[in-house]
Structure formats: structure tokens, C-alpha cells
Scaffold this motif. Structure first.
Motif, mmCIF file in Angstrom:
data_model
loop_
_atom_site.group_PDB
_atom_site.id
_atom_site.type_symbol
_atom_site.label_atom_id
_atom_site.label_comp_id
_atom_site.label_asym_id
_atom_site.label_seq_id
_atom_site.Cartn_x
_atom_site.Cartn_y
_atom_site.Cartn_z
ATOM 1 N N LEU A 1 0.825 -1.206 0.000
ATOM 2 C CA LEU A 1 0.000 0.000 0.000
ATOM 3 C C LEU A 1 0.863 1.262 0.000
ATOM 4 O O LEU A 1 0.553 2.235 -0.706
ATOM 5 C CB LEU A 1 -0.927 -0.004 1.220
ATOM 6 C CG LEU A 1 -2.034 -1.073 1.225
ATOM 7 C CD1 LEU A 1 -2.778 -1.054 2.550
ATOM 8 C CD2 LEU A 1 -2.999 -0.852 0.072
ATOM 9 N N TYR A 2 1.944 1.251 0.756
ATOM 10 C CA TYR A 2 2.815 2.424 0.829
ATOM 11 C C TYR A 2 3.511 2.671 -0.511
ATOM 12 O O TYR A 2 3.575 3.819 -0.992
ATOM 13 C CB TYR A 2 3.861 2.232 1.927
ATOM 14 C CG TYR A 2 4.769 3.424 2.121
ATOM 15 C CD1 TYR A 2 4.289 4.611 2.656
ATOM 16 C CD2 TYR A 2 6.106 3.359 1.744
ATOM 17 C CE1 TYR A 2 5.123 5.709 2.836
ATOM 18 C CE2 TYR A 2 6.951 4.448 1.911
ATOM 19 C CZ TYR A 2 6.446 5.621 2.457
ATOM 20 O OH TYR A 2 7.271 6.712 2.618
ATOM 21 N N THR A 3 4.013 1.584 -1.136
ATOM 22 C CA THR A 3 4.680 1.722 -2.425
ATOM 23 C C THR A 3 3.707 2.179 -3.503
ATOM 24 O O THR A 3 4.044 3.017 -4.350
ATOM 25 C CB THR A 3 5.311 0.373 -2.838
ATOM 26 O OG1 THR A 3 6.176 -0.086 -1.798
ATOM 27 C CG2 THR A 3 6.106 0.516 -4.119
ATOM 28 N N SER A 4 2.491 1.645 -3.481
ATOM 29 C CA SER A 4 1.473 2.046 -4.461
ATOM 30 C C SER A 4 1.079 3.509 -4.270
ATOM 31 O O SER A 4 0.826 4.230 -5.239
ATOM 32 C CB SER A 4 0.237 1.153 -4.336
ATOM 33 O OG SER A 4 0.568 -0.203 -4.561
ATOM 34 N N ALA A 5 1.034 3.954 -3.006
ATOM 35 C CA ALA A 5 0.715 5.357 -2.735
ATOM 36 C C ALA A 5 1.809 6.280 -3.267
ATOM 37 O O ALA A 5 1.527 7.371 -3.773
ATOM 38 C CB ALA A 5 0.531 5.561 -1.240
ATOM 39 N N MET A 6 3.068 5.849 -3.178
ATOM 40 C CA MET A 6 4.172 6.652 -3.710
ATOM 41 C C MET A 6 4.065 6.805 -5.219
ATOM 42 O O MET A 6 4.466 7.818 -5.795
ATOM 43 C CB MET A 6 5.516 6.009 -3.348
ATOM 44 C CG MET A 6 5.889 6.115 -1.881
ATOM 45 S SD MET A 6 7.500 5.373 -1.555
ATOM 46 C CE MET A 6 8.573 6.437 -2.509
ATOM 47 N N LEU A 7 3.509 5.772 -5.889
ATOM 48 C CA LEU A 7 3.340 5.810 -7.339
ATOM 49 C C LEU A 7 2.037 6.484 -7.754
ATOM 50 O O LEU A 7 1.749 6.583 -8.949
ATOM 51 C CB LEU A 7 3.360 4.382 -7.896
ATOM 52 C CG LEU A 7 4.712 3.663 -7.910
ATOM 53 C CD1 LEU A 7 4.517 2.186 -8.216
ATOM 54 C CD2 LEU A 7 5.636 4.290 -8.932
ATOM 55 N N ASN A 8 1.240 6.890 -6.759
ATOM 56 C CA ASN A 8 -0.097 7.435 -7.024
ATOM 57 C C ASN A 8 -0.974 6.426 -7.770
ATOM 58 O O ASN A 8 -1.757 6.790 -8.646
ATOM 59 C CB ASN A 8 -0.001 8.738 -7.835
ATOM 60 C CG ASN A 8 0.650 9.861 -7.045
ATOM 61 O OD1 ASN A 8 0.420 9.996 -5.842
ATOM 62 N ND2 ASN A 8 1.481 10.646 -7.715
ATOM 63 N N LYS A 9 -0.776 5.157 -7.448
ATOM 64 C CA LYS A 9 -1.564 4.082 -8.057
ATOM 65 C C LYS A 9 -2.177 3.215 -6.961
ATOM 66 O O LYS A 9 -2.084 1.987 -6.976
ATOM 67 C CB LYS A 9 -0.687 3.230 -8.971
ATOM 68 C CG LYS A 9 -0.133 3.979 -10.165
ATOM 69 C CD LYS A 9 0.712 3.064 -11.037
ATOM 70 C CE LYS A 9 1.250 3.806 -12.250
ATOM 71 N NZ LYS A 9 2.103 2.931 -13.097
ATOM 72 N N LEU A 10 -2.805 3.897 -6.007
ATOM 73 C CA LEU A 10 -3.334 3.178 -4.849
ATOM 74 C C LEU A 10 -4.614 2.412 -5.176
ATOM 75 O O LEU A 10 -4.884 1.369 -4.601
ATOM 76 C CB LEU A 10 -3.582 4.167 -3.706
ATOM 77 C CG LEU A 10 -3.868 3.572 -2.322
ATOM 78 C CD1 LEU A 10 -2.738 2.647 -1.899
ATOM 79 C CD2 LEU A 10 -4.041 4.677 -1.300
ATOM 80 N N TRP A 11 -5.414 2.945 -6.113
ATOM 81 C CA TRP A 11 -6.698 2.304 -6.424
ATOM 82 C C TRP A 11 -6.675 1.757 -7.850
ATOM 83 O O TRP A 11 -7.308 2.287 -8.757
ATOM 84 C CB TRP A 11 -7.847 3.305 -6.242
ATOM 85 C CG TRP A 11 -7.809 3.971 -4.903
ATOM 86 C CD1 TRP A 11 -7.597 5.289 -4.659
ATOM 87 C CD2 TRP A 11 -7.967 3.351 -3.624
ATOM 88 N NE1 TRP A 11 -7.608 5.538 -3.314
ATOM 89 C CE2 TRP A 11 -7.830 4.360 -2.647
ATOM 90 C CE3 TRP A 11 -8.203 2.037 -3.201
ATOM 91 C CZ2 TRP A 11 -7.927 4.112 -1.284
ATOM 92 C CZ3 TRP A 11 -8.290 1.780 -1.841
ATOM 93 C CH2 TRP A 11 -8.160 2.804 -0.904
ATOM 94 N N THR A 12 -5.904 0.699 -8.030
ATOM 95 C CA THR A 12 -5.802 0.036 -9.328
ATOM 96 C C THR A 12 -6.133 -1.441 -9.151
ATOM 97 O O THR A 12 -6.058 -1.973 -8.029
ATOM 98 C CB THR A 12 -4.379 0.167 -9.895
ATOM 99 O OG1 THR A 12 -3.452 -0.459 -8.983
ATOM 100 C CG2 THR A 12 -3.987 1.632 -10.069
ATOM 101 N N PRO A 13 -6.485 -2.145 -10.235
ATOM 102 C CA PRO A 13 -6.784 -3.588 -10.116
ATOM 103 C C PRO A 13 -5.649 -4.384 -9.507
ATOM 104 O O PRO A 13 -5.887 -5.326 -8.742
ATOM 105 C CB PRO A 13 -7.027 -3.994 -11.580
ATOM 106 C CG PRO A 13 -7.513 -2.751 -12.246
ATOM 107 C CD PRO A 13 -6.772 -1.630 -11.596
#
Length: 348
Positions: free
Chosen positions: A75-87
């Protein structure tokens, strides 16, 4: 009552002693119906001493902690990429959550036995289904590449199999998913011999899923080899024409990084597939493996989660390096565009 004697072990197993038809287990060892299909609850006192409670609880707790850590990192890494809500993130969350649920329940309640308690058995089996099928779909692009590659002849076995698997993906995945449900369905029956048949059938369907994944990983090898050939062509062109070097330098770096990433992913996926595959394969026929499936699959799960966390950490480090590079560039640009420098340029 007679002490259970199977698997070419002495009565009660190596960790127990048979006295007047009753098994007395050594310290920290006990009898359990978990993956034990050769006895009933009424005859459990004469069963094998095959369960080390403290070791199992440690494994379940370790697995739960690792899954929670992996979920937080994802979740933290996805938030850094601004891709938190992806499939992809949804799949990762459902995967980690399913593993956390059964390991947490089992660690908190030693009586929630796999293959005996339908609820935890359902969570256990479907956590593997989510993992395998999500990996399957996320890497099916390699099959699409092989199926349409101009480098292979139309009659090539690899190309034909790739097309066949792509066409049958939905039917095959649904069939294996339904077949794997036989594991928790077996927990409703009282007949242990019938339950044993259902469990082995469910393991057979899981093995089919893993074998399919291995084929997908093999197909990815062709993608890597094609990229390496492209890199060698670009390098040879660059050595002949200096002007080409500048134009293709960025492309070469991107290809080299992609090849390294793919090889790392393939290696880690083979480790995960091998960790699970041999357990499911051997438990279909070998009683000893099936009797210790909870140990072996737990160890395989711990290995797999560690591998996944390692990949997430590598991605996090890559993001940090990119962030540091951007900051260095911004600092350099700011120093160049200071008022003093700007005024000196204007005066000149």
C-alpha cells in the motif's frame, strides 16, 4: 484400541510410545486430526504423535506478521506511485488479506484445524487460488507474445500451446477453482476415507494450476531472449555509427533494466511454484507428505511471502533512487538559476 502404525513408522510414530493401545507423546508433541485421514476422533488417542503445537503456532504467527508487513509495504509503495486504487493493488490486498485471515484465526485458535474446520479450510484453499490465478492473469501477456511472435513457425509446439492456453484460460481457471473447493467440502463429511479422496482431488487441481504457471514462466523466457537479441543489435549498430549511440542510449538502458527485471521475476516465480508444487504433487500419492501438509505448505507460504516482500522492497528502493535523482536535478537547476547567475548572464 490399537495404536496407529502407518508410513513404515513404529506405532504412534517416532515421537510417541504405545502403551496398552494408547499413544503417549513426547513433550511438545500431540495428536491431531489435521491432515490425518487414517483415524477418527474416537480413536485419536491411538493415533500418531505428529503435531508439534509450539512449532506450528510459531509458523502461523510468523506467516501472519509477514503478510501484514507485505500488505503495508504494498500500500505504501502504491501510494508513492499514485496508483493506490488500481486492479493490481486490489488483487494484492485481497491476496494478503486472505492469507492474514486464516493464519490469524489458526494462530489464535489451535482447535481451528485445517481439513476439519470448514471455514478456515475455505480461507486456506482460496488464498492459494487467489495467488495462483492473479499471477496467471497478470503474466498471460507472455503467452500472447509467444502466440503472435513472427519468430516461431505456425506449427511450433510452443506457439500452438500458447494459443490453446489463451483460448482455454477462463474455462480452465474456473474448473480448477471449483475442483480445489473439494478441500473444504471434505471437512463436512465424517467418513475420513472419502474425505481423503476429496483432499487429493483438490490437490490435483491445484497442481494443474501450478503447472500452467510454470509454462507461462517458460514462455517468458522467449521474451527475455528476444530483448537480449535486440540489445545486441542496438549495441552493434552503435559501434558502427557513433550518432546512433546517443539516440539509442536511453532505449538500451530501458531494455537492459527490463531484462533484469523479467529475469528476477521469473526466478522468484519459479521459487514460489517449486515451493508449492512439490507439496501438492507428492501429497496426492505419498501418505507421509499429506500427513505433514500443514507444515510443508506453511513453510512454502512463508518462503513465498518473503519473496513477494523482497520484490516490493526492490520496487521501493527503485522509487527512492528515482526520487533522489529528481531532487539532485532540481537542486542543480536551482543553483544554475540563482539571481546572481541570471544577472551575470544578462550583463554578458
Amino acid at each position: 484400541m490399537v495404536c496407529l502404525d502407518i508410513l513404515s513408522l513404529k506405532p504412534c510414530g517416532n515421537m510417541g510410545s504405545c502403551i496398552n493401545g494408547t499413544c503417549f507423546c513426547e513433550s511438545s508433541w500431540s495428536q491431531s486430526l489435521e491432515f490425518n485421514y487414517w483415524t477418527t476422533e474416537d480413536d485419536l488417542k491411538g493415533s500418531l504423535c505428529n503435531q508439534n503445537v509450539s512449532f506450528l503456532q510459531t509458523l502461523f504467527t510468523l506467516h501472519c506478521v509477514l503478510c501484514i508487513s507485505g500488505l503495508v509495504l504494498q500500500l505504501y509503495t502504491s501510494a508513492m506511485l499514485n496508483k493506490l486504487w488500481t486492479p493490481r493493488v486490489y488483487v494484492a490486498v485481497s491476496l494478503f488479506s486472505s492469507h492474514i485471515s486464516w493464519s490469524l484465526i489458526r494462530a489464535a485458535d489451535p482447535n481451528a484445524l485445517l481439513g476439519v474446520d470448514p471455514f478456515i479450510s475455505f480461507l486456506w484453499m482460496n488464498s492459494f487460488i487467489i495467488a495462483f490465478i492473479s499471477s496467471w492473469y497478470s503474466q498471460s501477456r507472455y503467452l500472447k507474445y509467444v502466440a503472435t511472435s513472427f519468430r516461431l513457425e505456425a506449427e511450433s509446439t510452443l506457439r500452438i500451446l500458447s494459443k490453446l492456453f489463451l483460448k482455454s484460460t477462463l474455462v480452465f481457471s474456473v474448473a480448477c477453482t471449483i475442483g480445489a473447493q473439494l478441500f473444504w467440502i471434505s471437512a463436512f463429511g465424517k467418513n475420513r476415507e472419502q474425505a481423503l479422496i476429496l483432499v487429493r482431488l483438490s490437490h490435483f487441481f491445484m497442481l494443474l494450476l501450478i503447472l500452467y504457471l510454470v509454462f507461462v514462466y517458460y514462455a517468458a523466457k522467449m521474451v527475455v531472449s528476444d530483448m537480449k537479441e535486440l540489445i545486441s543489435v542496438q549495441e552493434s549498430l552503435g559501434s558502427q555509427n557513433v550518432g546512433v549511440v546517443g539516440k539509442s542510449a536511453g532505449r538500451l538502458r530501458l531494455l537492459e533494466k527490463t531484462v533484469q527485471k523479467l529475469e528476477r521475476i521469473r526466478a522468484s516465480n519459479y521459487v514460489i511454484a517449486a515451493s508449492y508444487g512439490w507439496v501438492f504433487a507428492s501429497s496426492i500419492l505419498i501418505n507421509f507428505i499429506l500427513l505433514n501438509t500443514h507444515y510443508l505448505l506453511l513453510i512454502a507460504s512463508v518462503i513465498s511471502v518473503v519473496v513477494v516482500i523482497y520484490k516490493i522492497v526492490l520496487k521501493y528502493k527503485h522509487l527512492q533512487e528515482k526520487k533522489a535523482t529528481r531532487m539532485d536535478f532540481s537542486t542543480s537547476l536551482s543553483s544554475v538559476l540563482t539571481p546572481a547567475n541570471v544577472s551575470s548572464v544578462d550583463s554578458s
